[in-house]
Design an enzyme around this catalytic site. Sequence first.
Site, PDB file in Angstrom:
ATOM      1  CG  HIS A 125       4.396   4.791   9.076  1.00  8.64           C
ATOM      2  ND1 HIS A 125       3.641   3.851   8.398  1.00  8.64           N
ATOM      3  CD2 HIS A 125       4.868   5.617   8.110  1.00  8.64           C
ATOM      4  CE1 HIS A 125       3.649   4.110   7.109  1.00  8.64           C
ATOM      5  NE2 HIS A 125       4.394   5.178   6.898  1.00  8.64           N
TER       6      HIS A 125
ATOM      7  CB  CYS B 256       3.461  10.377   1.471  1.00  9.26           C
ATOM      8  SG  CYS B 256       1.741  10.913   1.566  1.00  9.26           S
TER       9      CYS B 256
ATOM     10  CG  HIS C  29       8.584   7.854   5.582  1.00  7.81           C
ATOM     11  ND1 HIS C  29       8.218   7.912   4.263  1.00  7.81           N
ATOM     12  CD2 HIS C  29       7.499   7.393   6.240  1.00  7.81           C
ATOM     13  CE1 HIS C  29       6.959   7.514   4.130  1.00  7.81           C
ATOM     14  NE2 HIS C  29       6.490   7.206   5.320  1.00  7.81           N
TER      15      HIS C  29
ATOM     16  NE  ARG D  88      -1.048   2.560   2.901  1.00  3.71           N
ATOM     17  CZ  ARG D  88      -0.521   3.678   3.351  1.00  3.71           C
ATOM     18  NH1 ARG D  88      -0.496   4.766   2.618  1.00  3.71           N
ATOM     19  NH2 ARG D  88       0.035   3.717   4.559  1.00  3.71           N
ATOM     20  CG  ASP D  89       3.160   4.283   3.038  1.00  2.00           C
ATOM     21  OD1 ASP D  89       2.948   5.181   2.208  1.00  2.00           O
ATOM     22  OD2 ASP D  89       3.631   4.505   4.170  1.00  2.00           O
TER      23      ASP D  89
ATOM     24  CG  ASN E 138       7.052   3.846   3.720  1.00  2.00           C
ATOM     25  OD1 ASN E 138       6.783   4.331   2.657  1.00  2.00           O
ATOM     26  ND2 ASN E 138       6.276   3.927   4.759  1.00  2.00           N
TER      27      ASN E 138
HETATM   28  P1  HMG Z   1     -12.749  14.458  -2.229  1.00  2.00           P
HETATM   29  O1  HMG Z   1     -12.390  14.745  -3.638  1.00  2.00           O
HETATM   30  O2  HMG Z   1     -12.923  15.598  -1.304  1.00  2.00           O
HETATM   31  O3  HMG Z   1     -14.005  13.482  -2.061  1.00  2.00           O
HETATM   32  O4  HMG Z   1     -11.609  13.490  -1.659  1.00  2.00           O
HETATM   33  P2  HMG Z   1     -15.373  13.318  -2.753  1.00  2.00           P
HETATM   34  O5  HMG Z   1     -16.259  12.710  -1.731  1.00  2.00           O
HETATM   35  O6  HMG Z   1     -15.790  14.603  -3.421  1.00  2.00           O
HETATM   36  O7  HMG Z   1     -15.082  12.221  -3.882  1.00  2.00           O
HETATM   37  C1  HMG Z   1     -14.431  12.472  -5.097  1.00  2.00           C
HETATM   38  C2  HMG Z   1     -14.613  11.271  -6.011  1.00  2.00           C
HETATM   39  O8  HMG Z   1     -13.958  10.134  -5.466  1.00  2.00           O
HETATM   40  C3  HMG Z   1     -16.088  10.870  -6.159  1.00  2.00           C
HETATM   41  O9  HMG Z   1     -16.191  10.285  -7.456  1.00  2.00           O
HETATM   42  C4  HMG Z   1     -16.260   9.794  -5.127  1.00  2.00           C
HETATM   43  O10 HMG Z   1     -17.294   8.897  -5.423  1.00  2.00           O
HETATM   44  C5  HMG Z   1     -14.917   9.103  -5.170  1.00  2.00           C
HETATM   45  P3  HMG Z   1     -17.031  11.028  -8.632  1.00  2.00           P
HETATM   46  O11 HMG Z   1     -18.406  11.198  -8.085  1.00  2.00           O
HETATM   47  O12 HMG Z   1     -16.318  12.357  -8.829  1.00  2.00           O
HETATM   48  O13 HMG Z   1     -16.893  10.095  -9.778  1.00  2.00           O
HETATM   49  N1  HMG Z   1     -14.565   8.514  -3.880  1.00  2.00           N
HETATM   50  C6  HMG Z   1     -14.144   7.238  -3.723  1.00  2.00           C
HETATM   51  N2  HMG Z   1     -13.969   6.240  -4.597  1.00  2.00           N
HETATM   52  C7  HMG Z   1     -13.526   5.072  -4.090  1.00  2.00           C
HETATM   53  N3  HMG Z   1     -13.237   4.888  -2.778  1.00  2.00           N
HETATM   54  C8  HMG Z   1     -13.403   5.871  -1.901  1.00  2.00           C
HETATM   55  C9  HMG Z   1     -13.867   7.107  -2.366  1.00  2.00           C
HETATM   56  N4  HMG Z   1     -14.124   8.277  -1.752  1.00  2.00           N
HETATM   57  C10 HMG Z   1     -14.558   9.112  -2.691  1.00  2.00           C
HETATM   58  N5  HMG Z   1     -13.098   5.667  -0.612  1.00  2.00           N
HETATM   59  C11 HMG Z   1     -10.928  11.705  -0.236  1.00  2.00           C
HETATM   60  C12 HMG Z   1     -11.602  13.054  -0.325  1.00  2.00           C
HETATM   61  C13 HMG Z   1     -10.693  11.397   1.211  1.00  2.00           C
HETATM   62  C14 HMG Z   1     -11.851  10.655  -0.862  1.00  2.00           C
HETATM   63  C15 HMG Z   1      -9.602  11.782  -1.039  1.00  2.00           C
HETATM   64  O14 HMG Z   1      -8.899  12.898  -0.593  1.00  2.00           O
HETATM   65  C16 HMG Z   1      -8.749  10.571  -0.892  1.00  2.00           C
HETATM   66  O15 HMG Z   1      -9.097   9.502  -1.365  1.00  2.00           O
HETATM   67  N6  HMG Z   1      -7.565  10.709  -0.239  1.00  2.00           N
HETATM   68  C17 HMG Z   1      -6.655   9.633   0.019  1.00  2.00           C
HETATM   69  C18 HMG Z   1      -5.285  10.032  -0.426  1.00  2.00           C
HETATM   70  C19 HMG Z   1      -4.292   8.972  -0.030  1.00  2.00           C
HETATM   71  O16 HMG Z   1      -4.544   7.787  -0.116  1.00  2.00           O
HETATM   72  N7  HMG Z   1      -3.121   9.441   0.386  1.00  2.00           N
HETATM   73  C20 HMG Z   1      -2.048   8.601   0.786  1.00  2.00           C
HETATM   74  C21 HMG Z   1      -2.259   8.104   2.167  1.00  2.00           C
HETATM   75  S1  HMG Z   1      -0.689   7.987   2.920  1.00  2.00           S
HETATM   76  C22 HMG Z   1      -0.828   8.734   4.410  1.00  2.00           C
HETATM   77  O17 HMG Z   1      -1.823   9.325   4.705  1.00  2.00           O
HETATM   78  C23 HMG Z   1       0.322   8.627   5.310  1.00  2.00           C
HETATM   79  C24 HMG Z   1       0.554   7.245   5.923  1.00  2.00           C
HETATM   80  O18 HMG Z   1       1.159   6.412   4.955  1.00  2.00           O
HETATM   81  C25 HMG Z   1       1.500   7.354   7.124  1.00  2.00           C
HETATM   82  C26 HMG Z   1       2.697   8.260   6.936  1.00  2.00           C
HETATM   83  O19 HMG Z   1       3.569   7.917   6.119  1.00  2.00           O
HETATM   84  O20 HMG Z   1       2.740   9.271   7.619  1.00  2.00           O
HETATM   85  C27 HMG Z   1      -0.749   6.586   6.368  1.00  2.00           C
HETATM   86 MG    MG Z   2       4.546   6.051   4.996  1.00  2.00          MG
END
Ligand code: HMG
Ligand code: MG
Length: 296
Positions: free
Chosen positions: A208, A241, A210, A16-17, A250
């Site tokens: 976690h 990220c 990096h 994933r990450d 990572n």
């Molecule tokens: P948004 O654009 O504000 O949300 O994003 P929305 O509700 O307006 O949705 C936009 C579109 O995405 C819509 O589709 C939704 O249906 C769809 P459309 O109607 O335009 O065709 N949608 C989804 N589709 C599938 N699965 C879903 C989903 N949600 C909405 N779950 C949102 C807000 C949170 C969805 C977006 O910002 C997002 O997905 N962000 C995730 C980004 C991400 O994965 N980043 C990496 C994570 S790594 C991290 O956080 C750090 C970590 O690794 C630890 C570290 O290293 O520190 C954990």
């Molecule tokens: Mg990470």
Amino acid sequence: MIDAMTDVIIYEVGPRDGLQNEANFVETETKIELINRLSKTGLIKIEATSFVSPKWVPQLADSSQVMAGIERKEGVSYSALTPNLKGAELAIKANVDEIAIFAAASESFSQKNINCSIEESIDRFKPVMEMAKDHKLKVRGYVSCVTHCPYDGEISPATVSDISETLIKMGCYEISLGDTIGKADPAAIKKLLRAHEAVLPLQNLALHCHDTYGRALDNIAAGLEMGIRTFDSSVAGLGGCPYAEGASGNVATEDVLSLVNSLGLNSGVDIDKIIDVALYISKKLGRAPNSKTAVK
Ligand code: HMG
Ligand code: MG
């Protein structure tokens, strides 16, 4: 299942990450093969994918196919990141063993990563927690940018421990503290953990790290000294990220194992098998592993 002899839990986040950061699409079959190979190394925790918006992370748009394609090994927990109710619904449909919600300790990172403020994210997680409870699913909580944010600079330990406490009170069984851009040092990690000691048991925390500045293993050693026993890592040091420039790498699972093994601690994970997986995925990605141990 955690063995009574296990001193340290390695939480593998590479599929994933690690892969979420790859610029070119990694074939679904390769993702599945990576997870299947990791399943045979002794790992008990594998973060397989995320159910996030494919518009935000196109690389993991195949999460349902990945979950459907892997061979589930008994005793291994396969988890996925879920930012909202839609993600949780899809993850449950895909039969994940555990989900993870992810918050940030800095407002700017929260906006860039999940398009909402920290407070809004907590509100968004509430129905996710309810749904997980109804399905008897364990929920892990992440807090990113625990010492530094790429946009907001230094973050105070109390800000982080407040969010961790909130997530634990909401029902998360563990909080993974993310040094998202690798700027922490052992002193900062100890300060952070001391702030947490006041509000929750340290057994509920994971680190976690990096390795952007080569300090991940020192930070993990500081965590071990303070009693932390769960560490996130990524095979071959895959990752970073997409919303944090400079979050290259990572910490590599094989490097963490090298440290853990040298201290005589048991993780139940076979380092040679992990190195083989690191070489496998690196070959697929067309580069050398980003670790010291696999390129020895
Ligand atoms: P948004 O654009 O504000 O949300 O994003 P929305 O509700 O307006 O949705 C936009 C579109 O995405 C819509 O589709 C939704 O249906 C769809 P459309 O109607 O335009 O065709 N949608 C989804 N589709 C599938 N699965 C879903 C989903 N949600 C909405 N779950 C949102 C807000 C949170 C969805 C977006 O910002 C997002 O997905 N962000 C995730 C980004 C991400 O994965 N980043 C990496 C994570 S790594 C991290 O956080 C750090 C970590 O690794 C630890 C570290 O290293 O520190 C954990
Ligand atoms: Mg990470």
